[in-house]
Design an enzyme around this catalytic site. Structure first.
Site, PDB file in Angstrom:
ATOM      1  N   TYR A   1       2.294   6.790   0.622  1.00 25.20           N
ATOM      2  CA  TYR A   1       3.124   7.383  -0.414  1.00 25.20           C
ATOM      3  C   TYR A   1       2.302   8.280  -1.319  1.00 25.20           C
ATOM      4  O   TYR A   1       1.064   8.273  -1.273  1.00 25.20           O
ATOM      5  CB  TYR A   1       3.831   6.300  -1.235  1.00 25.20           C
ATOM      6  CG  TYR A   1       2.938   5.571  -2.221  1.00 25.20           C
ATOM      7  CD1 TYR A   1       2.008   4.635  -1.783  1.00 25.20           C
ATOM      8  CD2 TYR A   1       3.014   5.821  -3.589  1.00 25.20           C
ATOM      9  CE1 TYR A   1       1.181   3.968  -2.684  1.00 25.20           C
ATOM     10  CE2 TYR A   1       2.204   5.157  -4.494  1.00 25.20           C
ATOM     11  CZ  TYR A   1       1.285   4.231  -4.034  1.00 25.20           C
ATOM     12  OH  TYR A   1       0.477   3.582  -4.927  1.00 25.20           O
TER      13      TYR A   1
ATOM     14  N   ARG B   1      -3.567  14.998  -0.068  1.00 23.38           N
ATOM     15  CA  ARG B   1      -3.908  13.571   0.031  1.00 23.38           C
ATOM     16  C   ARG B   1      -2.906  12.833   0.903  1.00 23.38           C
ATOM     17  O   ARG B   1      -3.277  11.937   1.667  1.00 23.38           O
ATOM     18  CB  ARG B   1      -3.991  12.939  -1.362  1.00 23.38           C
ATOM     19  CG  ARG B   1      -4.480  11.501  -1.307  1.00 23.38           C
ATOM     20  CD  ARG B   1      -4.794  10.928  -2.679  1.00 23.38           C
ATOM     21  NE  ARG B   1      -3.603  10.851  -3.513  1.00 23.38           N
ATOM     22  CZ  ARG B   1      -3.618  10.520  -4.801  1.00 23.38           C
ATOM     23  NH1 ARG B   1      -4.766  10.249  -5.400  1.00 23.38           N
ATOM     24  NH2 ARG B   1      -2.498  10.466  -5.496  1.00 23.38           N
TER      25      ARG B   1
ATOM     26  N   ARG C   1      10.284  -5.048  16.246  1.00 24.91           N
ATOM     27  CA  ARG C   1       9.076  -5.570  15.616  1.00 24.91           C
ATOM     28  C   ARG C   1       8.013  -5.899  16.669  1.00 24.91           C
ATOM     29  O   ARG C   1       8.242  -6.691  17.574  1.00 24.91           O
ATOM     30  CB  ARG C   1       9.397  -6.819  14.794  1.00 24.91           C
ATOM     31  CG  ARG C   1       8.205  -7.248  13.947  1.00 24.91           C
ATOM     32  CD  ARG C   1       8.483  -8.469  13.098  1.00 24.91           C
ATOM     33  NE  ARG C   1       7.317  -8.805  12.289  1.00 24.91           N
ATOM     34  CZ  ARG C   1       6.251  -9.435  12.755  1.00 24.91           C
ATOM     35  NH1 ARG C   1       6.203  -9.820  14.024  1.00 24.91           N
ATOM     36  NH2 ARG C   1       5.223  -9.686  11.963  1.00 24.91           N
TER      37      ARG C   1
ATOM     38  N   HIS D   1       3.393  -5.781  16.792  1.00 26.05           N
ATOM     39  CA  HIS D   1       2.193  -5.375  16.043  1.00 26.05           C
ATOM     40  C   HIS D   1       1.664  -4.025  16.496  1.00 26.05           C
ATOM     41  O   HIS D   1       1.112  -3.283  15.697  1.00 26.05           O
ATOM     42  CB  HIS D   1       1.089  -6.434  16.196  1.00 26.05           C
ATOM     43  CG  HIS D   1       1.270  -7.618  15.278  1.00 26.05           C
ATOM     44  ND1 HIS D   1       2.491  -8.059  14.855  1.00 26.05           N
ATOM     45  CD2 HIS D   1       0.355  -8.434  14.707  1.00 26.05           C
ATOM     46  CE1 HIS D   1       2.334  -9.106  14.061  1.00 26.05           C
ATOM     47  NE2 HIS D   1       1.037  -9.355  13.953  1.00 26.05           N
TER      48      HIS D   1
ATOM     49  N   LYS E   1      -3.557   5.782   0.568  1.00 25.10           N
ATOM     50  CA  LYS E   1      -2.503   5.421  -0.399  1.00 25.10           C
ATOM     51  C   LYS E   1      -1.366   4.740   0.354  1.00 25.10           C
ATOM     52  O   LYS E   1      -0.313   5.348   0.614  1.00 25.10           O
ATOM     53  CB  LYS E   1      -2.043   6.678  -1.163  1.00 25.10           C
ATOM     54  CG  LYS E   1      -1.484   6.357  -2.552  1.00 25.10           C
ATOM     55  CD  LYS E   1      -1.483   7.592  -3.421  1.00 25.10           C
ATOM     56  CE  LYS E   1      -0.709   7.406  -4.721  1.00 25.10           C
ATOM     57  NZ  LYS E   1      -1.115   6.281  -5.553  1.00 25.10           N
TER      58      LYS E   1
ATOM     59  N   GLU F   1     -11.791   0.301  -9.628  1.00 24.45           N
ATOM     60  CA  GLU F   1     -10.669   1.100 -10.149  1.00 24.45           C
ATOM     61  C   GLU F   1      -9.615   0.136 -10.678  1.00 24.45           C
ATOM     62  O   GLU F   1      -9.746  -1.079 -10.538  1.00 24.45           O
ATOM     63  CB  GLU F   1     -10.081   2.004  -9.065  1.00 24.45           C
ATOM     64  CG  GLU F   1      -9.490   1.253  -7.887  1.00 24.45           C
ATOM     65  CD  GLU F   1      -8.857   2.166  -6.834  1.00 24.45           C
ATOM     66  OE1 GLU F   1      -8.578   3.345  -7.118  1.00 24.45           O
ATOM     67  OE2 GLU F   1      -8.639   1.671  -5.717  1.00 24.45           O
TER      68      GLU F   1
ATOM     69  N   LEU G   1      -9.253   4.781  -4.448  1.00 29.33           N
ATOM     70  CA  LEU G   1      -8.401   5.918  -4.114  1.00 29.33           C
ATOM     71  C   LEU G   1      -9.045   7.185  -4.687  1.00 29.33           C
ATOM     72  O   LEU G   1      -9.479   7.178  -5.839  1.00 29.33           O
ATOM     73  CB  LEU G   1      -7.012   5.726  -4.734  1.00 29.33           C
ATOM     74  CG  LEU G   1      -6.006   6.794  -4.303  1.00 29.33           C
ATOM     75  CD1 LEU G   1      -5.478   6.455  -2.908  1.00 29.33           C
ATOM     76  CD2 LEU G   1      -4.859   6.898  -5.281  1.00 29.33           C
TER      77      LEU G   1
HETATM   78  N1  PDD Z   1      -1.284   5.361  -8.288  1.00 32.60           N
HETATM   79  N2  PDD Z   1      -6.189   4.203  -7.949  1.00 32.60           N
HETATM   80  C1  PDD Z   1      -5.096   3.571  -7.522  1.00 32.60           C
HETATM   81  C2  PDD Z   1      -5.231   2.260  -6.835  1.00 32.60           C
HETATM   82  C3  PDD Z   1      -3.824   4.161  -7.714  1.00 32.60           C
HETATM   83  O1  PDD Z   1      -2.732   3.533  -7.250  1.00 32.60           O
HETATM   84  C4  PDD Z   1      -3.732   5.401  -8.400  1.00 32.60           C
HETATM   85  C5  PDD Z   1      -2.417   6.070  -8.664  1.00 32.60           C
HETATM   86  C6  PDD Z   1      -4.920   6.013  -8.850  1.00 32.60           C
HETATM   87  C7  PDD Z   1      -4.901   7.336  -9.577  1.00 32.60           C
HETATM   88  O2  PDD Z   1      -4.639   8.403  -8.695  1.00 32.60           O
HETATM   89  P1  PDD Z   1      -3.955   9.742  -9.221  1.00 32.60           P
HETATM   90  O3  PDD Z   1      -4.808  10.247 -10.333  1.00 32.60           O
HETATM   91  O4  PDD Z   1      -3.983  10.635  -8.052  1.00 32.60           O
HETATM   92  O5  PDD Z   1      -2.574   9.385  -9.694  1.00 32.60           O
HETATM   93  C8  PDD Z   1      -6.124   5.386  -8.595  1.00 32.60           C
HETATM   94  C9  PDD Z   1       0.053   5.809  -8.494  1.00 32.60           C
HETATM   95  C10 PDD Z   1       0.300   6.384  -9.831  1.00 32.60           C
HETATM   96  C11 PDD Z   1       1.012   4.671  -8.151  1.00 32.60           C
HETATM   97  O6  PDD Z   1       0.645   3.858  -7.340  1.00 32.60           O
HETATM   98  O7  PDD Z   1       2.112   4.628  -8.684  1.00 32.60           O
END
Ligand code: PDD
Length: 279
Positions: A32, A51, A98, A100, A145, A177, A201
């Site tokens: 996402y 990304r 379903r 794996h 992500k 993070e 991320l």
């Molecule tokens: N997430 N690290 C993680 C684990 C994140 O989920 C996010 C952002 C960031 C920051 O990335 P960016 O600056 O590109 O938004 C870092 C979004 C906001 C979410 O999961 O909703």
């Protein structure tokens, strides 16, 4: 009625239906993006889609993304979003019995997007965020992500139950993070943040902030910040699409010094980038 996008169609949200055999439902097998709009204008769309393409490639999900960029614009229009908004785009491996192993190669990915008006937490523009440290129990591909966000959700929930806004993941002693943000510390005027790796991320906001440091001669290093060093930090801050640059006011019960010149400067410089890009 909110209009959303699903597999090529714009639909009222309650008519956007997905099979229970969607791999996103059975396996959390999807990726996402969360994209921000300011004054109704989308911020760094190309960076978010780059990304998303990288997430798809790493997950071996074969989706055509180019037509999707226009979807974000149209969702803002269809929903009358002329102020601050968030756009969410999700792609799963599609619907298949379903198993794996991956579904047959001709299985179409499921593509979903929605947008909504967004108001930033007023505490973030005031004193700042309250954060707690959390053990990092996530898998070791945090650079992708993915929609499987259970550890992030549990960390955010624990933070909320303790009266905090954000949980910061600590792995091997390093503050990697936050549950939805990147983490920065300032020591004697030097900005430090975890280097890009499979444990974080590659945040879009993080990249803008590091560019700003470079451009404005603010010393910075991409180097691990250890939890044991935090007591010596002068400032701590978070970056993410819904946060922008947010100062941490209090971490695990320690209130940071009220003077936060580096964070304040970076927040102002970031805002200037937003105003330039979304004028
Ligand atoms: N997430 N690290 C993680 C684990 C994140 O989920 C996010 C952002 C960031 C920051 O990335 P960016 O600056 O590109 O938004 C870092 C979004 C906001 C979410 O999961 O909703």
């Amino acid at each position: 009625m909110t209009t959303v996008y699903l597999n090529g169609q714009y639909l009222p949200q309650d008519q956007a239906l997905i099979s229970p055999l969607d791999r996103g439902f059975t396996y959390g097998d999807g990726v996402y993006e969360m994209i921000r709009a300011y004054h109704g204008k989308i911020f760094l769309l190309a960076e978010h889609f780059a990304r998303l393409a990288s997430s798809c490639a790493k997950m071996r999900i074969g989706a055509h993304l180019t037509p999707l960029e226009a979807v974000s614009e149209r969702l803002l229009r269809e929903n009358g979003l002329t102020g601050d908004a968030l756009i969410y785009v999700q792609i799963t491996r599609g619907t298949a019995p379903r198993s794996h192993v991956f579904p047959p190669a001709d299985t179409k990915p499921t593509v979903f997007a929605m947008a909504w008006a967004f108001t930033k937490n007023p505490a973030f523009d005031g004193p700042g965020a309250i954060a707690i440290l959390e053990p990092d129990v996530r898998w070791s591909r945090c650079d992708i992500k993915v929609t499987s966000l259970v550890p992030n959700s549990m960390a955010a929930q624990r933070a909320k139950e303790l009266g905090a806004h954000e949980g910061l993941f600590v792995r091997d002693g390093v503050v990697q993070e936050g549950s939805l943000s990147n983490f920065f510390a300032v020591f004697d005027g030097e900005v430090r943040t975890a280097p890009l790796s499979n444990y974080i991320l590659p945040g879009i906001t993080r990249a803008v902030v590091l560019d700003l440091c470079r451009e404005h001669g603010i010393p910075y290093r991409e180097t691990p910040v250890f939890a044991t060093e935090l007591a010596d930090a002068d400032e701590l801050f978070l970056t993410s699409t819904p946060y922008d640059v947010v100062s941490i006011d209090c971490l695990d019960g320690r209130t940071l010094p009220a003077e936060r010149p580096v964070t304040r400067r970076l927040a102002q410089l970031f805002r200037a980038v937003v105003e330039r890009e979304c004028a």
